[in-house]
Design a protein around this motif. Structure first.
Motif, short mmCIF file in Angstrom:
data_model
loop_
_atom_site.label_atom_id
_atom_site.label_comp_id
_atom_site.label_asym_id
_atom_site.label_seq_id
_atom_site.Cartn_x
_atom_site.Cartn_y
_atom_site.Cartn_z
N ALA A 70 44.56 44.41 36.79
CA ALA A 70 44.78 43.14 36.88
C ALA A 70 44.36 42.69 38.15
O ALA A 70 44.78 42.67 39.22
CB ALA A 70 46.54 42.47 37.01
N THR A 71 42.81 42.24 38.16
CA THR A 71 41.89 42.13 39.15
C THR A 71 41.41 40.64 39.00
O THR A 71 41.67 39.97 37.81
CB THR A 71 40.75 43.15 39.41
OG1 THR A 71 39.79 42.89 38.20
CG2 THR A 71 41.45 44.40 39.43
N LEU A 72 40.44 40.24 39.80
CA LEU A 72 40.02 38.89 39.77
C LEU A 72 39.03 38.69 38.40
O LEU A 72 39.28 37.62 37.69
CB LEU A 72 38.89 38.71 40.82
CG LEU A 72 38.10 37.37 40.83
CD1 LEU A 72 38.79 36.27 41.05
CD2 LEU A 72 37.13 37.47 42.15
N THR A 73 38.59 39.77 37.81
CA THR A 73 38.10 39.87 36.63
C THR A 73 38.94 39.53 35.51
O THR A 73 38.47 38.45 34.59
CB THR A 73 37.15 41.31 36.34
OG1 THR A 73 36.25 41.18 37.57
CG2 THR A 73 36.39 41.02 34.90
N GLU A 74 39.87 40.00 35.43
CA GLU A 74 40.96 39.95 34.43
C GLU A 74 41.79 38.82 34.36
O GLU A 74 42.39 38.32 33.31
CB GLU A 74 41.71 41.25 34.35
CG GLU A 74 40.84 42.37 33.53
CD GLU A 74 40.40 43.17 34.88
OE1 GLU A 74 39.56 44.24 34.86
OE2 GLU A 74 40.80 42.81 36.02
N PHE A 75 42.06 38.30 35.72
CA PHE A 75 43.26 37.42 35.97
C PHE A 75 42.59 36.46 37.03
O PHE A 75 42.87 36.74 38.43
CB PHE A 75 44.28 38.31 36.63
CG PHE A 75 45.51 37.46 36.78
CD1 PHE A 75 45.69 36.38 36.34
CD2 PHE A 75 46.87 37.96 37.48
CE1 PHE A 75 46.91 35.45 36.40
CE2 PHE A 75 47.89 37.19 37.59
CZ PHE A 75 48.00 36.01 37.07
N LEU A 78 43.90 35.17 40.68
CA LEU A 78 43.87 35.95 41.88
C LEU A 78 42.83 35.64 42.96
O LEU A 78 43.03 35.97 44.00
CB LEU A 78 43.82 37.46 41.37
CG LEU A 78 44.87 38.10 40.48
CD1 LEU A 78 44.69 39.70 40.46
CD2 LEU A 78 46.21 37.97 41.19
N ASN A 79 41.92 34.91 42.47
CA ASN A 79 40.92 34.38 43.29
C ASN A 79 41.21 33.75 44.64
O ASN A 79 42.02 32.77 44.60
CB ASN A 79 39.78 33.17 42.77
CG ASN A 79 38.54 33.24 43.42
OD1 ASN A 79 38.21 33.82 44.29
ND2 ASN A 79 37.94 32.30 42.92
N GLY A 80 40.87 34.36 45.75
CA GLY A 80 41.50 33.94 47.07
C GLY A 80 42.99 34.51 47.45
O GLY A 80 43.33 34.01 48.62
N GLN A 81 43.59 34.99 46.52
CA GLN A 81 45.17 35.45 46.77
C GLN A 81 45.19 36.98 47.55
O GLN A 81 46.18 37.22 47.83
CB GLN A 81 45.86 35.45 45.40
CG GLN A 81 45.86 33.95 44.88
CD GLN A 81 46.27 33.05 45.70
OE1 GLN A 81 47.30 33.11 46.52
NE2 GLN A 81 45.66 31.76 45.72
N SER A 82 44.04 37.69 47.71
CA SER A 82 44.04 38.90 48.32
C SER A 82 45.08 39.84 47.86
O SER A 82 45.69 40.74 48.50
CB SER A 82 44.37 38.72 49.96
OG SER A 82 43.26 37.74 50.49
N VAL A 83 45.16 40.03 46.66
CA VAL A 83 46.00 40.99 45.97
C VAL A 83 45.52 41.08 44.61
O VAL A 83 44.77 40.50 43.73
CB VAL A 83 47.36 40.34 45.83
CG1 VAL A 83 47.54 39.25 45.01
CG2 VAL A 83 48.64 41.45 45.40
N SER A 84 45.88 42.65 44.02
CA SER A 84 45.47 43.09 42.58
C SER A 84 46.29 44.20 42.29
O SER A 84 46.74 44.85 43.10
CB SER A 84 43.93 43.16 42.43
OG SER A 84 43.53 44.13 43.11
#
Length: 208
Positions: A70-75, A78-84
């Protein structure tokens, strides 16, 4: 063996507790808005919801080493949230080969099973540990590390948290032997011959 549903009973607690930890590990640039909306799309509850982990609930034991991300690519929320996050499933005798995450530390939580883990620092010192269910282990940012399920009968399930929406993964075997680095360069670097390097490359080539 506990069902996968019961194995993930810690997940809600983990998400809540690690939210605080991720603030300290955050490495992404700060944003000046609450969140980054998609350029074309509706922002509602669906935008902030990721359902890709539902396949874990009620499923059987893993048949192969699997990573669900669950990273920026899949979710995109999360862009700008510093978490995955990532969920890793290790059948008996499987490994996550040496790799690095160039943009984040990794905080690993072992939900089920046992797991051999380790990393190498910039002085080439190796730090290893045998984790039990419920243990956490941190891999410092950018350092080469690995995980291995040495148990002959029990799978291991891991949840990993990252302080970046896009921590990145550099697989050392693939980077070295499945790219176009010249065979002579690799042979000299590893003090071996070109034939050995070509065997290593053949073993890492994509299966037809």
């Amino acid at each position: 063996m506990a069902s996968r549903t019961s194995s993930l009973k810690y997940f809600s607690l983990l998400v809540l507790s690690l939210a605080i930890v991720q603030m300290t590990l955050a490495g992404d640039p700060d944003i000046l808005t609450d969140f980054i909306a998609p350029p074309n799309g509706t922002v509602d509850g669906n935008f902030f919801t990721f359902t890709g982990m539902r396949v874990l609930v009620g499923g059987g034991p893993p048949k192969a080493f699997t990573v669900l991300k669950a990273t920026l690519t899949e979710f995109p929320a999360l862009n700008g949230q510093s978490v995955s996050y990532a969920v890793l499933e290790f059948p008996s005798g499987t490994t996550n080969p040496p790799h690095t995450h160039p943009r984040s530390a990794e905080l690993l939580f072992l939900v089920e099973g046992t797991l051999e883990v380790g990393f190498v620092d910039t002085k080439n010192d190796l730090f290893t540990q045998t984790l039990q269910s419920g243990d956490l282990f941190v891999f410092p940012k950018g350092l080469a590390h690995f995980q291995f399920n040495a148990d002959s009968s029990t799978p291991a399930i891991v949840i990993s948290a990252f302080g970046s929406a896009n921590a990145g993964t550099v697989s050392l075997p693939s980077t070295l032997f499945a790219t176009n680095i010249d065979d002579n360069v690799l042979a000299l670097s590893f003090k071996t011959d070109v034939a050995t390097i070509q065997k290593l490359k053949a073993g890492l080539a994509p299966k037809p």
